[in-house]
Structure formats: structure tokens, C-alpha cells
Design a protein around this motif. Structure first.
Motif, PDB file in Angstrom:
ATOM      1  N   GLY A   1       0.481   0.975  -8.928  1.00 22.81           N
ATOM      2  CA  GLY A   1      -0.472   1.236  -7.859  1.00 22.81           C
ATOM      3  C   GLY A   1      -0.744   2.714  -7.634  1.00 22.81           C
ATOM      4  N   THR A   2      -1.630   2.952  -6.635  1.00 28.73           N
ATOM      5  CA  THR A   2      -2.087   4.304  -6.335  1.00 28.73           C
ATOM      6  C   THR A   2      -1.871   4.588  -4.853  1.00 28.73           C
ATOM      7  OG1 THR A   2      -3.792   4.076  -8.046  1.00 28.73           O
ATOM      8  CG2 THR A   2      -4.063   5.877  -6.455  1.00 28.73           C
ATOM      9  N   GLN A   3      -1.529   5.822  -4.538  1.00 33.07           N
ATOM     10  CA  GLN A   3      -1.297   6.209  -3.152  1.00 33.07           C
ATOM     11  C   GLN A   3      -2.525   5.900  -2.296  1.00 33.07           C
ATOM     12  OE1 GLN A   3      -0.357  10.334  -3.573  1.00 33.07           O
ATOM     13  NE2 GLN A   3       1.856   9.975  -3.730  1.00 33.07           N
ATOM     14  N   GLY A   4      -2.284   5.244  -1.158  1.00 32.61           N
ATOM     15  CA  GLY A   4      -3.346   4.962  -0.206  1.00 32.61           C
ATOM     16  C   GLY A   4      -4.147   3.719  -0.493  1.00 32.61           C
ATOM     17  N   GLU A   5      -3.959   3.081  -1.639  1.00 34.12           N
ATOM     18  CA  GLU A   5      -4.749   1.900  -1.999  1.00 34.12           C
ATOM     19  C   GLU A   5      -3.891   0.643  -1.974  1.00 34.12           C
ATOM     20  OE1 GLU A   5      -6.810   2.338  -5.665  1.00 34.12           O
ATOM     21  OE2 GLU A   5      -7.743   4.260  -5.102  1.00 34.12           O
ATOM     22  N   LEU A   6      -4.467  -0.466  -1.436  1.00 30.64           N
ATOM     23  CA  LEU A   6      -3.763  -1.747  -1.372  1.00 30.64           C
ATOM     24  C   LEU A   6      -3.668  -2.334  -2.782  1.00 30.64           C
ATOM     25  CD1 LEU A   6      -2.465  -3.864   0.489  1.00 30.64           C
ATOM     26  CD2 LEU A   6      -4.718  -4.987   0.614  1.00 30.64           C
ATOM     27  N   GLU A   7      -2.469  -2.692  -3.172  1.00 28.18           N
ATOM     28  CA  GLU A   7      -2.217  -3.199  -4.521  1.00 28.18           C
ATOM     29  C   GLU A   7      -1.730  -4.644  -4.454  1.00 28.18           C
ATOM     30  OE1 GLU A   7      -2.181  -2.795  -8.660  1.00 28.18           O
ATOM     31  OE2 GLU A   7      -2.757  -1.266  -7.188  1.00 28.18           O
ATOM     32  N   HIS A   8      -2.257  -5.521  -5.305  1.00 30.50           N
ATOM     33  CA  HIS A   8      -1.804  -6.906  -5.448  1.00 30.50           C
ATOM     34  C   HIS A   8      -1.140  -7.049  -6.814  1.00 30.50           C
ATOM     35  CE1 HIS A   8      -4.898  -7.304  -2.292  1.00 30.50           C
ATOM     36  NE2 HIS A   8      -4.142  -8.316  -1.856  1.00 30.50           N
ATOM     37  N   VAL A   9       0.035  -7.682  -6.808  1.00 33.98           N
ATOM     38  CA  VAL A   9       0.833  -7.756  -8.038  1.00 33.98           C
ATOM     39  C   VAL A   9       1.334  -9.185  -8.247  1.00 33.98           C
ATOM     40  CG1 VAL A   9       2.823  -6.823  -9.288  1.00 33.98           C
ATOM     41  CG2 VAL A   9       1.638  -5.402  -7.607  1.00 33.98           C
ATOM     42  N   ASP A  10       1.276  -9.640  -9.509  1.00 30.94           N
ATOM     43  CA  ASP A  10       1.911 -10.904  -9.889  1.00 30.94           C
ATOM     44  C   ASP A  10       3.412 -10.655 -10.028  1.00 30.94           C
ATOM     45  OD1 ASP A  10      -0.394 -12.463  -9.993  1.00 30.94           O
ATOM     46  OD2 ASP A  10      -0.865 -11.774 -12.018  1.00 30.94           O
TER      47      ASP A  10
ATOM     48  N   ARG B   1       0.872  -1.182   0.000  1.00 30.12           N
ATOM     49  CA  ARG B   1       0.000   0.000   0.000  1.00 30.12           C
ATOM     50  C   ARG B   1       0.907   1.230   0.000  1.00 30.12           C
ATOM     51  NH1 ARG B   1      -5.270   0.451   1.775  1.00 30.12           N
ATOM     52  NH2 ARG B   1      -5.044  -1.482   2.992  1.00 30.12           N
ATOM     53  N   PRO B   2       1.002   1.979  -1.094  1.00 27.79           N
ATOM     54  CA  PRO B   2       1.828   3.192  -1.130  1.00 27.79           C
ATOM     55  C   PRO B   2       1.242   4.255  -0.192  1.00 27.79           C
ATOM     56  CG  PRO B   2       1.238   2.449  -3.348  1.00 27.79           C
ATOM     57  CD  PRO B   2       0.375   1.700  -2.399  1.00 27.79           C
ATOM     58  N   ASN B   3       2.122   4.884   0.623  1.00 24.01           N
ATOM     59  CA  ASN B   3       1.607   5.959   1.470  1.00 24.01           C
ATOM     60  C   ASN B   3       1.565   7.270   0.690  1.00 24.01           C
ATOM     61  OD1 ASN B   3       4.178   7.130   1.483  1.00 24.01           O
ATOM     62  ND2 ASN B   3       4.790   6.007   3.333  1.00 24.01           N
ATOM     63  N   ASP B   4       1.206   8.337   1.392  1.00 20.29           N
ATOM     64  CA  ASP B   4       0.991   9.607   0.692  1.00 20.29           C
ATOM     65  C   ASP B   4       2.279  10.201   0.132  1.00 20.29           C
ATOM     66  OD1 ASP B   4      -1.666   9.396   1.289  1.00 20.29           O
ATOM     67  OD2 ASP B   4      -1.575  10.688   3.066  1.00 20.29           O
ATOM     68  N   GLU B   5       3.446   9.789   0.657  1.00 27.29           N
ATOM     69  CA  GLU B   5       4.718  10.341   0.209  1.00 27.29           C
ATOM     70  C   GLU B   5       5.357   9.492  -0.898  1.00 27.29           C
ATOM     71  OE1 GLU B   5       5.727  13.220   1.344  1.00 27.29           O
ATOM     72  OE2 GLU B   5       3.971  13.286   2.659  1.00 27.29           O
TER      73      GLU B   5
END
Length: 357
Positions: free
Chosen positions: A185-194, A175-179
Motif C-alpha cells: 500500500g501507499t501512505q494516506g490511501e485506503l488499501e484492500h488486501v486478499d 490506510r497507512p498514515n504519514d509515519e
């Protein structure tokens, strides 16, 4: 052939990185851009050695024992300095192959065994080889490029093979933070990656350059990786051993007959027939425990002190002190190894540098 090219060939025969830390190997006197005219191999570089090289038209001397050690603080008209001055005046390059040559399967101890008629030897005291293993997560689409970049940094070399990698699929999340400035992915959103995990080994000494290359090549702002330290027995080490079926007395007679050298002393602590002989060229008594733990019945080495011999006899260990100069057979042995790889004339010295009479 430039001296630089010759150094590469010698490094292939006995890598200079295999030298002990306290040793002084490599090009000690000379110029890497000189054109080599011929080679003279020798145990020691002495005045007579330099004279012989000049007479043979050889501007390269390869010595086993380094002429220059850290304790040499001046180059004057006496002692070691006088030999260095003679080398420079005659434009002769001096290369030392000392402990790096000792630690090879066909190094100095093997060369001595060959003189005795035993060319089937194995390493007596094997070194443990420490290396690193890199394990890194990477998006599937970036795997091939990462492997190319890491390979260029020296990752994935195993023996005679290169670009040795292992990979397997995994599922990653973050999950990328605001910085953050995420590649995916997108800031603030949980991302799942292969993702894939890529694994490979590399030389421990190259760890920092490998990490730098990894960070430079990886698409992620914060790459996830592990560096593990591993060890395994090496095919290199000190001394050799070989099968032998006879008595200690017969071995003493064989050494005298084959080498033409007098034996300094013999510790006869355990009579009877022997099955394994160990050889450590030069001074090997500091390795006596390791040597006998490998099942040898006798250790052939040099520079044996009285108390070392006394303790060996109490422990029931047979020792044959052949003197340090027995290493002289490396001159002919190294000559054969070198001339097999180059077209220049290669000579083994015909003069003795033994200080004992």
C-alpha cells in the motif's frame, strides 16, 4: 548413554513440566554429561539405597520422593546432607520423579492398582489443560512461510501431531498514515488486501516466544493477531479409579493379601457392595471431595488424620488408609517403564525405607 539422554527418556515417560510448582524434580545430584552405567529405582533415597546402587554397579538412582527440598540449607555430615555427600563420593546421579509421575495415566496410583490385580484404570481427578490459540491475518503469498516460522517456535503441536494449522480467506483493509512504512500500500490511501486467517494452538507457557517469533516472521509493520486462552480436560491427573464388585471388607482383605502390607485404618461409613474404587497414592485426603464427586464408593490413600476420618464418616464416605509407604510399588512399576526404553541394566530396590515398624 549420557545422563542428558536418559533425562529425555524419563521426560517422555513422565514430563517434568507436569510436576507441581512446589515440587523438586529432575536431576538433583549429578552431571548431565556423565555416562550412565545402570539404574536403581526406589521410593526414597537412603544410605542403604546408595550402598545398593554401588553394589549393583548403577550410577543412577531414580527416586519418587525428592531428597532435596528448599528447606535443605546445608549439606553436612548429618541428616539429608550425609546422603548427598555419600552420593557425591560414589559419583552417583540422583533423579527425582515425584508429582510428575503421580499425574500420569500409568503413574504411581495405577501401579498400586496393578498390584491389586486391576490394570484397567482411568484417571480419577482429571486436570484441566490450559493452552493458547493464535489467530493471525497474513497476506496469501506469505502463509506458508509464516506457518514454517511459527512451527519452529512451537506452534501447532497437538498430541502426537505437529504443524497443525487452520486457514481460511478473508478480505482486509487498512490506510497507512504519514509515519507508516507499509509492506503493502501507499501512505494516506485506503488499501484492500486478499488475506488469510491462520489459526493454531500452542503451550500457554510459550506465549512470549510465540509472539516474538510472529512479529519477527510477519511481513507487516503492525501485524493483526489475537491470542485466546482455552481449556479442555487432560488425559492426565491425580489418582485412578476402577470397577469393583464386592464389599469393603473384601477389598481390605485383598489389599493385605496382594501387598503384604498392614493397613493403618479403615473408615467404614457405608456398608454394602461397591462399584468403584479410587486410589490416590501417598497423601490424598486433601482431594477427598473431588475424588468422591467422581462416583467412587471408597478412597484408598495414606496419611489420613483423625479429623479427616471423622468428617469422612459423617459424610458417609469409606476410606482405607494404607499408609504413605504403599507407594513403594512404584519402584518395580517405574523399572518396567524405563527398561522397556533403554538397554542399560535397571533394578528396583530390594530394601525398605519405611520409617514405621
Amino acid at each position: 548413554m549420557k545422563i542428558r539422554e536418559l533425562m529425555g527418556i524419563l521426560d517422555d515417560i513422565a514430563p517434568f513440566k507436569d510436576s507441581e510448582e512446589w515440587d523438586n524434580t529432575g536431576l538433583l545430584v549429578g552431571d548431565l554429561d556423565d555416562e550412565a552405567t545402570g539404574i536403581l529405582t526406589t521410593l526414597d533415597c537412603a544410605h542403604v539405597t546408595v550402598k545398593e546402587a554401588v553394589e549393583k554397579g548403577a550410577n543412577v538412582i531414580i527416586a519418587h520422593h525428592p531428597l532435596i527440598f528448599p528447606k535443605v540449607s546445608s549439606i553436612t555430615e548429618s541428616g539429608v546432607g550425609s546422603i548427598v555427600r555419600k552420593l557425591i563420593k560414589n559419583d552417583i546421579n540422583l533423579i527425582a520423579m515425584h508429582t510428575n509421575l503421580d499425574h500420569q495415566p500409568h503413574g504411581v496410583s495405577h501401579m498400586i492398582a496393578e498390584v491389586l490385580g486391576y490394570d484397567q484404570t482411568e484417571i480419577l481427578i482429571k486436570h484441566e489443560y490450559f493452552y493458547k490459540k493464535l489467530r493471525i491475518n497474513i497476506p496469501k503469498e506469505d502463509v506458508e512461510q509464516l506457518k514454517q516460522d511459527l512451527s519452529a517456535a512451537g506452534v501447532g503441536n497437538q498430541g502426537d501431531y505437529s504443524e497443525c494449522f487452520f486457514e481460511y480467506p478473508v478480505k482486509g483493509q487498512f490506510r497507512p498514515n504519514d509515519e507508516a512504512d507499509p509492506h503493502i500500500g501507499t501512505q494516506g490511501e485506503l488499501e484492500h488486501v486478499d488475506e488469510y486467517i491462520v489459526e493454531a494452538i500452542f503451550e500457554a507457557a510459550h506465549e512470549q516466544q510465540v509472539i516474538d517469533a510472529l512479529i519477527e516472521a510477519h511481513p507487516y509493520e503492525e501485524p493483526a493477531y489475537d491470542v485466546l486462552t482455552l481449556k479442555k480436560p487432560s488425559d492426565k491427573g491425580l489418582g485412578v479409579r476402577f470397577d469393583y464388585d464386592d464389599t469393603l471388607e473384601a477389598l481390605v482383605d485383598l489389599i493385605r493379601e496382594k501387598t503384604g502390607h498392614d493397613i493403618v485404618n479403615v473408615v467404614n461409613a457405608n456398608t454394602g457392595r461397591m462399584n468403584k474404587v479410587g486410589i490416590i497414592g501417598g497423601s490424598g485426603m486433601s482431594y477427598i471431595n473431588e475424588a468422591f464427586s467422581q462416583g467412587v464408593d471408597v478412597l484408598v490413600t495414606g496419611d489420613v488424620k483423625y479429623h479427616e476420618a471423622y468428617d469422612a464418616k459423617l459424610a458417609g464416605r469409606n476410606i482405607i488408609d494404607v499408609g504413605h509407604y504403599m507407594e513403594v510399588f512404584m519402584a518395580e512399576g517405574l523399572k518396567l517403564l524405563v527398561e522397556d526404553r533403554i538397554e542399560l541394566p535397571v533394578h528396583a530396590t530390594s530394601f525398605t525405607t519405611n520409617p514405621f515398624e
